[in-house]
Scaffold this motif. Structure first.
Motif, mmCIF file in Angstrom:
data_model
loop_
_atom_site.group_PDB
_atom_site.id
_atom_site.type_symbol
_atom_site.label_atom_id
_atom_site.label_comp_id
_atom_site.label_asym_id
_atom_site.label_seq_id
_atom_site.Cartn_x
_atom_site.Cartn_y
_atom_site.Cartn_z
ATOM 1 N N ASN A 50 0.805 -0.924 0.017
ATOM 2 C CA ASN A 50 -0.401 -0.291 0.337
ATOM 3 C C ASN A 50 1.093 1.146 0.158
ATOM 4 O O ASN A 50 0.356 2.087 -0.342
ATOM 5 N N ASP A 51 2.212 1.164 0.479
ATOM 6 C CA ASP A 51 2.790 2.603 0.488
ATOM 7 C C ASP A 51 3.974 2.843 -0.975
ATOM 8 O O ASP A 51 4.282 3.538 -0.653
ATOM 9 N N CYS A 52 3.413 1.768 -1.944
ATOM 10 C CA CYS A 52 4.174 2.138 -2.747
ATOM 11 C C CYS A 52 2.919 2.108 -4.034
ATOM 12 O O CYS A 52 3.020 0.908 -4.712
ATOM 13 N N PRO A 53 2.797 3.102 -4.901
ATOM 14 C CA PRO A 53 1.269 2.765 -5.626
ATOM 15 C C PRO A 53 2.037 2.813 -7.143
ATOM 16 O O PRO A 53 2.846 2.992 -6.739
ATOM 17 N N ALA A 54 1.395 1.860 -7.717
ATOM 18 C CA ALA A 54 1.754 1.150 -9.233
ATOM 19 C C ALA A 54 1.493 2.222 -10.280
ATOM 20 O O ALA A 54 1.989 1.641 -11.416
ATOM 21 N N LEU A 55 0.734 3.129 -10.149
ATOM 22 C CA LEU A 55 1.103 4.483 -11.018
ATOM 23 C C LEU A 55 1.761 5.071 -11.359
ATOM 24 O O LEU A 55 2.123 5.139 -13.051
ATOM 25 N N GLY A 56 3.175 5.070 -10.503
ATOM 26 C CA GLY A 56 3.899 5.532 -11.633
ATOM 27 C C GLY A 56 4.926 4.565 -12.389
ATOM 28 O O GLY A 56 5.924 4.889 -12.994
ATOM 29 N N PHE A 57 4.509 2.951 -12.944
ATOM 30 C CA PHE A 57 5.177 2.951 -13.573
ATOM 31 C C PHE A 57 4.182 2.789 -14.653
ATOM 32 O O PHE A 57 4.380 1.453 -16.009
ATOM 33 N N TYR A 58 3.759 3.150 -15.511
ATOM 34 C CA TYR A 58 2.910 2.973 -16.439
ATOM 35 C C TYR A 58 4.026 3.588 -17.387
ATOM 36 O O TYR A 58 3.313 2.521 -18.604
ATOM 37 N N GLY A 59 4.818 4.092 -17.657
ATOM 38 C CA GLY A 59 6.063 3.726 -18.469
ATOM 39 C C GLY A 59 7.206 3.111 -19.025
ATOM 40 O O GLY A 59 7.975 3.093 -19.531
ATOM 41 N N GLY A 60 6.713 1.850 -18.185
ATOM 42 C CA GLY A 60 7.880 0.797 -17.740
ATOM 43 C C GLY A 60 9.010 0.965 -16.543
ATOM 44 O O GLY A 60 8.633 1.836 -15.506
ATOM 45 N N PHE A 61 9.403 0.245 -16.501
ATOM 46 C CA PHE A 61 10.180 -0.181 -15.064
ATOM 47 C C PHE A 61 11.416 -0.937 -15.088
ATOM 48 O O PHE A 61 11.391 -1.358 -16.586
ATOM 49 N N TYR A 62 12.292 -0.483 -14.441
ATOM 50 C CA TYR A 62 13.429 -1.972 -14.944
ATOM 51 C C TYR A 62 13.504 -2.313 -13.799
ATOM 52 O O TYR A 62 13.179 -1.989 -12.717
ATOM 53 N N VAL A 63 14.684 -3.019 -13.704
ATOM 54 C CA VAL A 63 14.855 -4.200 -12.856
ATOM 55 C C VAL A 63 16.727 -4.557 -12.817
ATOM 56 O O VAL A 63 17.060 -5.042 -13.596
ATOM 57 N N ASP A 102 14.260 -7.972 -4.060
ATOM 58 C CA ASP A 102 14.200 -7.092 -5.299
ATOM 59 C C ASP A 102 13.304 -6.055 -5.282
ATOM 60 O O ASP A 102 12.390 -6.404 -4.031
ATOM 61 N N SER A 103 13.618 -4.486 -5.855
ATOM 62 C CA SER A 103 12.610 -3.655 -6.091
ATOM 63 C C SER A 103 12.979 -2.824 -7.822
ATOM 64 O O SER A 103 13.536 -3.893 -7.957
ATOM 65 N N ILE A 104 11.468 -2.543 -7.819
ATOM 66 C CA ILE A 104 11.953 -2.483 -9.496
ATOM 67 C C ILE A 104 12.105 -1.001 -9.665
ATOM 68 O O ILE A 104 11.502 -0.006 -7.804
ATOM 69 N N ARG A 105 12.214 -0.406 -10.393
ATOM 70 C CA ARG A 105 12.437 0.978 -10.370
ATOM 71 C C ARG A 105 11.489 2.147 -11.632
ATOM 72 O O ARG A 105 11.340 1.212 -13.307
ATOM 73 N N SER A 106 10.858 2.608 -11.083
ATOM 74 C CA SER A 106 9.968 3.147 -12.972
ATOM 75 C C SER A 106 11.526 4.139 -13.369
ATOM 76 O O SER A 106 12.279 4.548 -12.945
ATOM 77 N N ARG A 107 10.832 4.470 -14.499
ATOM 78 C CA ARG A 107 11.501 5.175 -15.205
ATOM 79 C C ARG A 107 11.857 6.846 -14.389
ATOM 80 O O ARG A 107 12.805 7.177 -14.540
ATOM 81 N N SER A 108 11.161 6.855 -13.582
ATOM 82 C CA SER A 108 11.152 8.794 -13.453
ATOM 83 C C SER A 108 12.641 8.714 -12.244
ATOM 84 O O SER A 108 12.735 9.504 -11.638
ATOM 85 N N GLY A 109 12.713 7.391 -11.554
ATOM 86 C CA GLY A 109 13.694 6.520 -10.784
ATOM 87 C C GLY A 109 13.799 6.294 -9.121
ATOM 88 O O GLY A 109 13.960 6.043 -8.140
ATOM 89 N N ARG A 110 11.180 6.299 -9.067
ATOM 90 C CA ARG A 110 10.645 5.553 -7.854
ATOM 91 C C ARG A 110 11.359 3.710 -7.997
ATOM 92 O O ARG A 110 11.023 3.653 -8.305
ATOM 93 N N GLN A 111 11.517 3.982 -6.364
ATOM 94 C CA GLN A 111 12.138 2.479 -6.287
ATOM 95 C C GLN A 111 10.946 1.602 -5.407
ATOM 96 O O GLN A 111 10.769 2.139 -4.363
ATOM 97 N N CYS A 112 10.789 0.670 -5.805
ATOM 98 C CA CYS A 112 9.193 -0.222 -4.652
ATOM 99 C C CYS A 112 9.881 -1.167 -4.569
ATOM 100 O O CYS A 112 10.592 -1.758 -5.969
#
Length: 152
Positions: free
Chosen positions: A104-117, A130-140
Motif C-alpha cells: 500500500n505504501d508504493c502505488p503502481a501508478l508511476g510504472f505506466y511508462g515501464g520499469f527497470y530491474v 528485489d525492487s523495481i524502479r520506475s523510469r522517473s526513479g521511484r523504487q518499490c
C-alpha cells in the motif's frame, strides 16, 4: 636499403623458434569478472497496436490469485500492465500472468511508462529481496508474487 637475404633469414629464425604455449584461462576469475558487472533490464509495457485482432469471450474472464514461487527468472519476463493500485501484472513469455504486489505504501501508478530491474547473480527477481524502479526513479520493493489464473 635492406638486404632481402638478411630479412628472410630473420623471418626463418622466428619461424624456427619454439612457440610458447599460451597459459590456460582461469575460468573462475573470468566468471567472477562477468558476475561483477551490473545489468539493468528494462521491462516494457504491453501495448496492442490497432492492427492486432483481439478475440474476447462473450463474458470477461475473471482472474483469481493463486500461490506462486517467490522468484521469477528475468529471461521469462515479456512485459507488464498496471491494473491495480498496489500491484503490477507481469506477462511471461509462456503467456502466464504473475502479479507482483508492491504494498500500500508504493502505488503502481508511476510504472505506466515501464520499469527497470537490476539483475542479481542468480538472474531472478525475488519477492522480499528485489525492487523495481520506475523510469522517473521511484523504487518499490516487491512484497510477494501471485499467479493469475482464470476462475472456475
Amino acid at each position: 636499403m635492406l638486404n632481402p637475404l638478411i630479412a628472410a633469414s630473420g623471418l626463418l629464425m622466428l619461424l624456427a623458434a619454439p612457440a610458447s604455449t599460451p597459459e590456460p584461462l582461469d575460468w573462475d576469475m573470468v566468471a567472477e569478472q562477468l558476475q561483477q558487472q551490473r545489468l539493468t533490464i528494462h521491462v516494457p509495457r504491453v501495448t496492442f497496436r490497432t492492427t492486432t485482432i483481439i478475440v474476447r469471450p462473450a463474458r470477461p474472464v475473471a482472474l483469481v490469485e493463486k500461490k506462486a514461487d517467490d522468484c521469477v527468472k528475468m529471461e521469462d519476463l515479456a512485459g507488464f500492465s498496471v491494473n491495480r493500485f498496489d500491484s503490477v501484472d507481469l506477462v511471461l513469455k509462456n503467456g502466464a500472468l504473475l502479479r507482483a504486489k508492491l504494498g500500500n505504501d508504493c502505488p503502481a501508478l508511476g510504472f505506466y511508462g515501464g520499469f527497470y530491474v537490476k539483475a542479481n547473480k542468480d538472474r531472478k527477481m525475488c519477492a522480499k529481496r528485489d525492487s523495481i524502479r520506475s523510469r522517473s526513479g521511484r523504487q518499490c520493493a516487491v512484497q510477494s508474487f501471485a499467479s493469475l489464473v482464470p476462475a472456475r
